[in-house]
Write a protein that holds these residues in place. Structure first.
Motif, PDB file in Angstrom:
ATOM      1  N   PHE A  98      42.682  65.881 -46.416  1.00 44.23           N
ATOM      2  CA  PHE A  98      42.796  65.079 -47.426  1.00 44.23           C
ATOM      3  C   PHE A  98      44.915  65.057 -47.413  1.00 44.23           C
ATOM      4  O   PHE A  98      44.630  66.393 -47.430  1.00 44.23           O
ATOM      5  N   SER A  99      45.076  63.958 -47.102  1.00 40.39           N
ATOM      6  CA  SER A  99      46.703  64.372 -46.974  1.00 40.39           C
ATOM      7  C   SER A  99      47.670  63.054 -47.423  1.00 40.39           C
ATOM      8  O   SER A  99      48.301  62.159 -46.633  1.00 40.39           O
ATOM      9  N   PRO A 142      46.120  69.931 -49.339  1.00 39.41           N
ATOM     10  CA  PRO A 142      47.333  70.405 -50.012  1.00 39.41           C
ATOM     11  C   PRO A 142      46.795  71.087 -51.507  1.00 39.41           C
ATOM     12  O   PRO A 142      45.410  70.813 -51.554  1.00 39.41           O
ATOM     13  N   GLY A 183      47.579  75.372 -57.987  1.00 39.64           N
ATOM     14  CA  GLY A 183      46.687  76.199 -57.727  1.00 39.64           C
ATOM     15  C   GLY A 183      45.487  76.054 -56.773  1.00 39.64           C
ATOM     16  O   GLY A 183      44.117  76.855 -56.319  1.00 39.64           O
ATOM     17  N   ASN A 207      55.365  75.243 -51.240  1.00 39.18           N
ATOM     18  CA  ASN A 207      56.467  76.806 -51.459  1.00 39.18           C
ATOM     19  C   ASN A 207      56.771  77.007 -53.138  1.00 39.18           C
ATOM     20  O   ASN A 207      57.453  78.534 -53.226  1.00 39.18           O
ATOM     21  N   TYR A 226      56.643  66.051 -55.784  1.00 41.61           N
ATOM     22  CA  TYR A 226      57.406  65.713 -56.475  1.00 41.61           C
ATOM     23  C   TYR A 226      59.291  65.421 -55.784  1.00 41.61           C
ATOM     24  O   TYR A 226      59.915  65.233 -56.640  1.00 41.61           O
ATOM     25  N   LYS A 242      48.981  61.210 -59.186  1.00 38.29           N
ATOM     26  CA  LYS A 242      50.060  62.172 -59.082  1.00 38.29           C
ATOM     27  C   LYS A 242      50.443  62.344 -57.391  1.00 38.29           C
ATOM     28  O   LYS A 242      51.385  63.159 -57.269  1.00 38.29           O
TER      29      LYS A 242
HETATM   30  C1  LIG Z   1      49.589  67.327 -58.436  1.00 33.75           C
HETATM   31  C2  LIG Z   1      50.137  67.737 -57.896  1.00 33.75           C
HETATM   32  C3  LIG Z   1      50.291  69.262 -57.687  1.00 33.75           C
HETATM   33  C4  LIG Z   1      50.691  70.136 -56.866  1.00 33.75           C
HETATM   34  N1  LIG Z   1      50.312  71.309 -56.893  1.00 33.75           N
HETATM   35  C5  LIG Z   1      51.304  72.355 -56.053  1.00 33.75           C
HETATM   36  C6  LIG Z   1      50.738  73.571 -56.509  1.00 33.75           C
HETATM   37  O1  LIG Z   1      50.273  74.587 -57.467  1.00 33.75           O
HETATM   38  N2  LIG Z   1      52.054  75.002 -55.681  1.00 33.75           N
HETATM   39  C7  LIG Z   1      52.552  74.530 -54.197  1.00 33.75           C
HETATM   40  O2  LIG Z   1      53.805  75.372 -54.404  1.00 33.75           O
HETATM   41  N3  LIG Z   1      52.755  73.189 -54.694  1.00 33.75           N
HETATM   42  C8  LIG Z   1      52.113  72.497 -55.365  1.00 33.75           C
HETATM   43  N4  LIG Z   1      52.329  70.325 -54.805  1.00 33.75           N
HETATM   44  C9  LIG Z   1      53.335  70.242 -53.771  1.00 33.75           C
HETATM   45  C10 LIG Z   1      51.770  69.420 -52.982  1.00 33.75           C
HETATM   46  O3  LIG Z   1      50.808  70.833 -52.277  1.00 33.75           O
HETATM   47  C11 LIG Z   1      53.148  70.021 -51.192  1.00 33.75           C
HETATM   48  O4  LIG Z   1      53.805  68.691 -51.316  1.00 33.75           O
HETATM   49  C12 LIG Z   1      51.692  69.770 -50.256  1.00 33.75           C
HETATM   50  O5  LIG Z   1      52.779  69.805 -48.853  1.00 33.75           O
HETATM   51  C13 LIG Z   1      50.929  67.721 -50.598  1.00 33.75           C
HETATM   52  O6  LIG Z   1      50.571  67.776 -48.989  1.00 33.75           O
HETATM   53  P1  LIG Z   1      50.015  66.465 -47.990  1.00 33.75           P
HETATM   54  O7  LIG Z   1      51.735  66.062 -48.236  1.00 33.75           O
HETATM   55  O8  LIG Z   1      49.281  66.721 -47.250  1.00 33.75           O
HETATM   56  O9  LIG Z   1      49.695  65.571 -49.580  1.00 33.75           O
HETATM   57  C14 LIG Z   1      51.549  70.073 -55.816  1.00 33.75           C
HETATM   58  C15 LIG Z   1      51.158  68.809 -55.671  1.00 33.75           C
HETATM   59  C16 LIG Z   1      50.749  67.432 -56.552  1.00 33.75           C
HETATM   60  C17 LIG Z   1      50.745  66.330 -56.419  1.00 33.75           C
END
Ligand SMILES: Cc1cc2nc3c(=O)[nH]c(=O)nc-3n(C[C@H](O)[C@H](O)[C@H](O)COP(=O)(O)O)c2cc1C
Length: 266
Positions: free
Chosen positions: A11-12, A61, A65, A93, A126, A225
């Motif tokens: 899921f990405s 992702p 947490g 990160n 974000y 989001k």
């Molecule tokens: C709703 C939401 C919550 C997230 N919570 C965390 C988090 O708890 N810790 C963190 O380091 N990144 C967090 N992220 C960032 C994602 O884990 C990170 O951008 C990841 O690379 C996204 O994966 P994808 O490209 O496969 O969608 C969050 C992103 C979103 C959208």
């Protein structure tokens, strides 16, 4: 054990998890690689093949947490029977907290046998050009680590005689898991003066939350989001202009700019 084929299950929404899994697969040196994308809405209903004698790499992702609810619901459609699997979480990160433990436990519940696991870093969903959080990651160094990890997994698989003898894999995290964040009715918006109504945002939305006619409409109750539409819009016409999320991005930028490195558990 001989590995003849590899399945990448992921899921990405913004593609960083997929990139890490591809890096791992590259290091495995196996020609027969199948992608099982679980990001788009059809993942809730599309027929899924059963597992035979392949190795599975399953990735998601980290959201607050934890694993994203949609990843959990979609992965729960799989049924494995003693299928060796590698669990991977990708985070922006900050921290991955209980997500890797959650994915490992979920995989076991589904019938997979955890072989190895890893936590990698991807550009935060974000992040923007002006408010960077791990921008550009996974980068060359991350992909090198993913490739080395893939090679290490294959060495381990070669050493394994039978899956019964595999000792249980320990990964960081606590159970009961931390609470995830409740999803509020908010979403990115469209800059109409730039938007060409091409429909890309609707095509890549994991929740089918976007409808494109003369204008773009977003169902805020469905939006998770994930920012797939923001990062995937060819005109940069989708923006996350929600004060709460912009505040979170600023906080992450100010407090989590020190580069973290991938961790692997072989
Ligand atoms: C709703 C939401 C919550 C997230 N919570 C965390 C988090 O708890 N810790 C963190 O380091 N990144 C967090 N992220 C960032 C994602 O884990 C990170 O951008 C990841 O690379 C996204 O994966 P994808 O490209 O496969 O969608 C969050 C992103 C979103 C959208």
């Amino acid at each position: 054990m001989n590995v003849l084929s590899v399945k990448l299950i992921y899921f990405s929404p913004t593609g960083t998890t997929k990139k890490i899994l591809e890096g791992i697969a590259k290091g495995m040196g196996i020609e027969n690689i199948e992608h099982v994308g679980m990001t788009l809405p059809d993942a809730t209903t599309k027929p899924l093949d059963s597992f035979t004698d392949e190795l599975v790499v399953i990735g998601a992702p980290v959201y607050s947490g934890r694993l994203p609810d949609d990843a959990v619901k979609r992965f729960k459609r799989f049924r494995a029977e003693n299928t060796p699997a590698v669990m991977v979480v990708v985070y922006g990160n900050r921290e991955y907290e209980d997500a890797l433990l959650e994915l490992t436990n979920l995989s076991k519940d589904l019938g997979f046998v955890p072989i190895s696991a890893g936590a990698f870093i991807g550009e935060h969903s974000y992040a923007t050009k002006n408010v960077p959080i791990a921008n550009g990651r996974p980068d060359t160094k991350d992909i090198e680590k993913a490739t080395e990890f893939g090679a290490g997994i294959m060495r381990k698989m070669t050493d394994i005689q039978t899956l019964d003898g595999v000792s249980s894999l320990k990964v960081p995290g606590n159970f009961p898991y931390k609470d995830g964040m409740p999803s509020l009715p908010e979403s990115p918006e469209t800059l109409e003066e730039i938007c060409t109504t091409c429909g890309t945002c609707a095509d890549i939305c994991p929740r089918a939350a976007i409808t494109v006619n003369d204008t773009v409409e977003t169902n805020q109750n469905l939006c998770i989001k994930c920012c797939a539409c923001v990062k995937g819009c060819p005109e940069s016409a989708r923006v996350m202009d929600v004060p709460r999320i912009k505040g979170a991005a600023k906080w992450l930028n100010e407090n989590y700019s020190l580069r973290k490195e991938p961790e692997v558990f072989i």
